[in-house]
Motif scaffolding. Structure first.
Motif, PDB file in Angstrom:
ATOM      1  N   SER A  59       1.353  -1.172  -0.344  1.00  0.00           N
ATOM      2  CA  SER A  59      -0.474  -0.414  -0.140  1.00  0.00           C
ATOM      3  C   SER A  59       0.959   0.960  -0.151  1.00  0.00           C
ATOM      4  O   SER A  59       0.081   2.436  -0.447  1.00  0.00           O
ATOM      5  CB  SER A  59      -1.482  -0.072   1.208  1.00  0.00           C
ATOM      6  N   ALA A  60       2.507   1.192   0.425  1.00  0.00           N
ATOM      7  CA  ALA A  60       3.044   2.355   0.680  1.00  0.00           C
ATOM      8  C   ALA A  60       4.431   1.641   0.651  1.00  0.00           C
ATOM      9  O   ALA A  60       5.177   2.280   1.735  1.00  0.00           O
ATOM     10  CB  ALA A  60       2.351   2.827   1.394  1.00  0.00           C
ATOM     11  N   ARG A  61       4.975   1.509  -0.724  1.00  0.00           N
ATOM     12  CA  ARG A  61       6.148   1.299  -0.341  1.00  0.00           C
ATOM     13  C   ARG A  61       7.048   2.741  -1.401  1.00  0.00           C
ATOM     14  O   ARG A  61       7.163   2.596  -2.439  1.00  0.00           O
ATOM     15  CB  ARG A  61       6.725  -0.296  -0.991  1.00  0.00           C
ATOM     16  N   ASN A  62       7.930   2.891  -0.986  1.00  0.00           N
ATOM     17  CA  ASN A  62       8.725   3.868  -1.594  1.00  0.00           C
ATOM     18  C   ASN A  62      10.093   3.636  -1.023  1.00  0.00           C
ATOM     19  O   ASN A  62      10.672   2.927  -1.025  1.00  0.00           O
ATOM     20  CB  ASN A  62       8.781   5.528  -0.570  1.00  0.00           C
ATOM     21  N   VAL A  63      10.597   3.775  -2.254  1.00  0.00           N
ATOM     22  CA  VAL A  63      12.025   3.221  -2.436  1.00  0.00           C
ATOM     23  C   VAL A  63      13.407   3.529  -2.166  1.00  0.00           C
ATOM     24  O   VAL A  63      13.212   4.958  -2.735  1.00  0.00           O
ATOM     25  CB  VAL A  63      12.273   2.609  -4.048  1.00  0.00           C
ATOM     26  N   ASN A  64      14.343   3.856  -1.482  1.00  0.00           N
ATOM     27  CA  ASN A  64      15.042   4.732  -0.770  1.00  0.00           C
ATOM     28  C   ASN A  64      16.387   4.252  -1.941  1.00  0.00           C
ATOM     29  O   ASN A  64      16.947   3.264  -1.890  1.00  0.00           O
ATOM     30  CB  ASN A  64      15.744   4.955  -0.020  1.00  0.00           C
ATOM     31  N   ALA A  65      16.943   5.401  -3.038  1.00  0.00           N
ATOM     32  CA  ALA A  65      18.106   4.262  -3.557  1.00  0.00           C
ATOM     33  C   ALA A  65      19.475   4.543  -3.306  1.00  0.00           C
ATOM     34  O   ALA A  65      20.342   3.852  -3.761  1.00  0.00           O
ATOM     35  CB  ALA A  65      18.282   5.501  -4.933  1.00  0.00           C
ATOM     36  N   GLN A  66      19.787   5.554  -1.687  1.00  0.00           N
ATOM     37  CA  GLN A  66      20.367   4.844  -1.837  1.00  0.00           C
ATOM     38  C   GLN A  66      21.024   3.970  -0.682  1.00  0.00           C
ATOM     39  O   GLN A  66      21.516   3.254  -0.689  1.00  0.00           O
ATOM     40  CB  GLN A  66      21.038   6.686  -0.889  1.00  0.00           C
ATOM     41  N   LEU A  67      19.929   3.715   0.108  1.00  0.00           N
ATOM     42  CA  LEU A  67      20.005   3.069   1.400  1.00  0.00           C
ATOM     43  C   LEU A  67      19.593   1.325   0.202  1.00  0.00           C
ATOM     44  O   LEU A  67      19.950   0.059   1.035  1.00  0.00           O
ATOM     45  CB  LEU A  67      19.012   3.475   2.559  1.00  0.00           C
ATOM     46  N   GLN A  68      18.379   0.864  -0.458  1.00  0.00           N
ATOM     47  CA  GLN A  68      17.561  -0.139  -0.586  1.00  0.00           C
ATOM     48  C   GLN A  68      18.051  -0.184  -2.301  1.00  0.00           C
ATOM     49  O   GLN A  68      17.407  -1.687  -2.491  1.00  0.00           O
ATOM     50  CB  GLN A  68      16.396   0.047  -0.471  1.00  0.00           C
ATOM     51  N   LEU A  69      19.053   0.298  -2.820  1.00  0.00           N
ATOM     52  CA  LEU A  69      19.314  -0.888  -4.366  1.00  0.00           C
ATOM     53  C   LEU A  69      20.436  -1.363  -4.295  1.00  0.00           C
ATOM     54  O   LEU A  69      20.963  -1.473  -5.713  1.00  0.00           O
ATOM     55  CB  LEU A  69      18.682   0.928  -5.218  1.00  0.00           C
ATOM     56  N   PRO A  70      21.536  -1.315  -3.852  1.00  0.00           N
ATOM     57  CA  PRO A  70      22.596  -1.880  -3.792  1.00  0.00           C
ATOM     58  C   PRO A  70      22.775  -3.145  -3.757  1.00  0.00           C
ATOM     59  O   PRO A  70      22.084  -3.690  -2.959  1.00  0.00           O
ATOM     60  CB  PRO A  70      23.661  -1.948  -2.261  1.00  0.00           C
ATOM     61  N   PRO A  71      23.175  -3.899  -5.120  1.00  0.00           N
ATOM     62  CA  PRO A  71      22.515  -5.394  -5.168  1.00  0.00           C
ATOM     63  C   PRO A  71      23.405  -6.299  -4.285  1.00  0.00           C
ATOM     64  O   PRO A  71      24.783  -5.397  -4.115  1.00  0.00           O
ATOM     65  CB  PRO A  71      22.956  -5.401  -6.903  1.00  0.00           C
ATOM     66  N   VAL A  72      23.270  -6.846  -3.847  1.00  0.00           N
ATOM     67  CA  VAL A  72      24.476  -8.157  -3.136  1.00  0.00           C
ATOM     68  C   VAL A  72      24.760  -8.845  -4.392  1.00  0.00           C
ATOM     69  O   VAL A  72      23.986  -9.690  -5.354  1.00  0.00           O
ATOM     70  CB  VAL A  72      23.129  -9.275  -2.695  1.00  0.00           C
ATOM     71  N   VAL A  73      26.147  -9.153  -4.828  1.00  0.00           N
ATOM     72  CA  VAL A  73      26.783 -10.089  -5.530  1.00  0.00           C
ATOM     73  C   VAL A  73      27.509 -10.903  -4.776  1.00  0.00           C
ATOM     74  O   VAL A  73      27.472 -12.108  -5.964  1.00  0.00           O
ATOM     75  CB  VAL A  73      28.218  -8.901  -5.875  1.00  0.00           C
ATOM     76  N   LEU A  74      27.980 -10.996  -3.994  1.00  0.00           N
ATOM     77  CA  LEU A  74      28.277 -12.214  -3.116  1.00  0.00           C
ATOM     78  C   LEU A  74      28.943 -12.436  -1.956  1.00  0.00           C
ATOM     79  O   LEU A  74      28.392 -11.136  -0.860  1.00  0.00           O
ATOM     80  CB  LEU A  74      30.338 -12.401  -4.029  1.00  0.00           C
ATOM     81  N   GLN A  75      28.890 -13.560  -1.444  1.00  0.00           N
ATOM     82  CA  GLN A  75      28.883 -13.434   0.728  1.00  0.00           C
ATOM     83  C   GLN A  75      30.592 -13.729   0.678  1.00  0.00           C
ATOM     84  O   GLN A  75      30.952 -13.829   0.183  1.00  0.00           O
ATOM     85  CB  GLN A  75      29.281 -14.449   1.086  1.00  0.00           C
ATOM     86  N   ALA A  76      30.954 -12.428   1.411  1.00  0.00           N
ATOM     87  CA  ALA A  76      32.425 -11.780   1.382  1.00  0.00           C
ATOM     88  C   ALA A  76      32.572 -11.079   3.070  1.00  0.00           C
ATOM     89  O   ALA A  76      31.322 -10.499   3.612  1.00  0.00           O
ATOM     90  CB  ALA A  76      33.054 -11.144   0.922  1.00  0.00           C
ATOM     91  N   GLU A  77      33.318 -11.172   3.896  1.00  0.00           N
ATOM     92  CA  GLU A  77      33.479 -10.709   5.379  1.00  0.00           C
ATOM     93  C   GLU A  77      34.271  -9.798   4.746  1.00  0.00           C
ATOM     94  O   GLU A  77      34.960  -9.131   3.828  1.00  0.00           O
ATOM     95  CB  GLU A  77      34.299 -11.335   5.772  1.00  0.00           C
ATOM     96  N   GLU A  78      34.362  -8.528   5.498  1.00  0.00           N
ATOM     97  CA  GLU A  78      35.311  -7.437   5.471  1.00  0.00           C
ATOM     98  C   GLU A  78      36.642  -7.018   5.743  1.00  0.00           C
ATOM     99  O   GLU A  78      36.942  -8.480   6.582  1.00  0.00           O
ATOM    100  CB  GLU A  78      35.090  -6.858   6.520  1.00  0.00           C
ATOM    101  N   GLY A  79      37.424  -7.157   4.408  1.00  0.00           N
ATOM    102  CA  GLY A  79      38.545  -7.181   4.138  1.00  0.00           C
ATOM    103  C   GLY A  79      39.015  -8.337   3.422  1.00  0.00           C
ATOM    104  O   GLY A  79      40.183  -8.104   2.999  1.00  0.00           O
ATOM    105  N   ALA A  80      37.818  -8.311   3.434  1.00  0.00           N
ATOM    106  CA  ALA A  80      38.473  -9.707   2.287  1.00  0.00           C
ATOM    107  C   ALA A  80      37.305 -10.533   0.855  1.00  0.00           C
ATOM    108  O   ALA A  80      38.216 -10.790   0.031  1.00  0.00           O
ATOM    109  CB  ALA A  80      37.665 -11.505   3.005  1.00  0.00           C
ATOM    110  N   ALA A  81      36.950  -8.909   0.742  1.00  0.00           N
ATOM    111  CA  ALA A  81      35.957  -8.848  -0.291  1.00  0.00           C
ATOM    112  C   ALA A  81      37.117  -8.102  -1.490  1.00  0.00           C
ATOM    113  O   ALA A  81      37.988  -7.366  -1.042  1.00  0.00           O
ATOM    114  CB  ALA A  81      34.797  -7.883   0.314  1.00  0.00           C
ATOM    115  N   PRO A  82      36.134  -8.954  -2.712  1.00  0.00           N
ATOM    116  CA  PRO A  82      37.282  -7.702  -3.307  1.00  0.00           C
ATOM    117  C   PRO A  82      37.147  -6.637  -3.962  1.00  0.00           C
ATOM    118  O   PRO A  82      36.152  -6.200  -3.381  1.00  0.00           O
ATOM    119  CB  PRO A  82      36.931  -9.421  -5.216  1.00  0.00           C
ATOM    120  N   ARG A  83      37.605  -6.279  -5.163  1.00  0.00           N
ATOM    121  CA  ARG A  83      37.527  -4.647  -5.580  1.00  0.00           C
ATOM    122  C   ARG A  83      36.575  -4.889  -6.372  1.00  0.00           C
ATOM    123  O   ARG A  83      36.917  -5.277  -7.479  1.00  0.00           O
ATOM    124  CB  ARG A  83      38.538  -3.792  -5.501  1.00  0.00           C
TER     125      ARG A  83
END
Length: 434
Positions: free
Chosen positions: A167-191
């Motif tokens: 009934s009232a779904r608004n999309v915050n482009a900054q917070l809700q649109l980044p896609p999930v690409v893979l699982q990785a821990e901080e410091g071990a993620a690729p660039r």
């Protein structure tokens, strides 16, 4: 020789599927033009255009102009110009996109154009665009990439955690649109640049690349375009606005018999205002016309005798939202191309150019419709008014009616695309212009 309807639609679907970005669209159009005998020109080199010659030139790898120089004098008979745009609303990867949150590697994205955002959730997404690299011998190299397979997704929040989602779904482009690409821990993620480099080497065979310097990469839905409907009367797919017009216009240009001068213009950046060196507000078309004509006086003479058809999709009347249209101006799918009119010049159509287009459609037995936005609603625009004001060329705005414009997947009538092709083929062989 005119293309049969089924063959035409199959070609359109292939073009849409293989053109996830403006860069790919221009590369595919260029390949078609080369195969049909067009000579590629470079803006940095002198031109010698011959009567009866067929040429094309690109700018920024994302805009294209193709020209058939008629054997008849273009100063006496003008040019038949068709304009469209190669870009579509989408999500573009930011320059520094890397982010890790709760063990998930994601990409920061920016909304390009007036995208309808909700349909981007829960889609199998891939990545495509242009990558600028440095080779091992320190040379610069610019490559097109297309991952093709699903590599990202933007998951929706479960309705249990968002009871008002329907009934009232608004999309915050900054917070809700980044896609999930893979699982990785901080410091071990690729660039992201490392991922691009690995793709270029492993999937594209670009073993001479040393590092990625920059990129223009977009996300896109990997679901291919398709014929839709019980009797397959519709076309469903991404980027119908406005790659459909680019393809239709180019196929129409190929039907030019060679007598009269015709030009196909495919500009980038229409969805964000056209203000770029390769957009309709830039100098691309004027530069080409000046080189064709030679002098300012001859350019003015030719433009005075020319006419431009700005082809950009129109809003078909939606059966579930029919009240969003003026009752007398609700175009139907598969009932012919639409003449777009706006009293405030958001479209460039006037009575002279509209009458010409109506007569042209009648000559090839194609029905024609009209669109005027409701008087209490804002109207969009096209490259038509921009090109008309920049060049002083008589212009009409038309397009095939479409549902879900600016969604990740749009819908149009298969017959409309083919009928517009027939009209534009006739336009390119018409002696008298409005």
């Amino acid at each position: 020789m005119a293309i049969a309807e089924n063959d035409f639609t199959d070609g359109l679907l292939r073009f849409l599927a293989n053109s996830p970005t403006p860069f790919h669209a221009v590369a595919n159009l260029s390949a078609t033009l080369r195969q049909r005998g067009f000579t590629e020109l470079s803006e940095s080199q002198p031109w010698q255009l011959a009567r009866g010659g067929r040429y094309f030139v690109t700018r920024n790898d994302s805009s294209l102009i193709a020209v058939v120089v008629g054997t008849e004098d273009p100063l006496a008979h003008g040019a038949r110009i068709v304009g469209a745009h190669t870009d579509s609303p989408c999500l573009k990867v930011k320059p520094e996109p890397d982010r890790v949150k709760k063990g998930y590697y994601q990409l920061g994205v920016e909304v390009y154009g007036g995208a309808l955002l909700n349909p981007w959730f829960d889609r199998d997404l891939s990545l495509a665009g242009r990558v600028s690299c440095q080779t091992k011998d320190k040379a610069l190299k610019h490559l097109l990439v297309d991952f093709k397979r699903p590599v990202a997704i933007i998951p929706s929040l479960a309705i249990h955690l968002d009871r008002e989602a329907n009934s009232a779904r608004n999309v915050n482009a900054q917070l809700q649109l980044p896609p999930v690409v893979l699982q990785a821990e901080e410091g071990a993620a690729p660039r992201f640049k490392e991922l691009l480099l690995a793709h270029l080497i492993e999937e594209c065979g670009a073993h001479d690349i040393d590092k990625v310097l920059d990129f223009e990469i977009s996300l896109y839905d990997v679901q291919p375009p398709a014929r839709v409907g019980l009797y397959r009367e519709f076309i469903g797919g991404a980027r119908l606005d406005n790659l459909l017009s680019c393809y239709v216009g180019t196929m129409g240009l190929l039907e030019n018999s060679g007598s009269y001068t015709s030009i196909m213009v495919c500009n980038d950046h229409e969805e964000v205002g056209s203000a770029s060196h390769c957009g309709a507000q830039g100098t691309f078309l004027r530069d080409v016309l000046e080189r064709m004509c030679g002098t300012a006086q001859d350019l003015t003479r030719m433009i005075n005798r020319s006419l431009m058809i700005s082809a950009d999709n129109a809003h078909g009347v939606h059966p579930n939202f029919a009240d969003k249209h003026d009752d007398n101006h609700g175009p139907l799918l598969n009932r012919g191309p639409v003449i777009k009119v706006n009293a405030n010049q958001r479209y460039a159509t006037n009575s002279v150019t509209a009458a010409f287009f109506r007569a042209l459609c009648a000559a090839v037995q194609v029905p024609v419709q009209s669109f005027v936005v409701r008087s209490d609603m804002a109207c969009g625009s096209t490259i038509g008014p921009i090109t008309a004001s920049e060049l002083g060329v008589k212009t009409i705005d038309i397009g095939v009616p479409t549902f879900a414009m600016h969604s990740i997947r749009e819908l149009a009538g298969a017959r409309d695309a083919y009928d517009l092709y027939r009209v534009l083929a006739a336009f390119n062989n018409t002696k008298a212009l409005a």
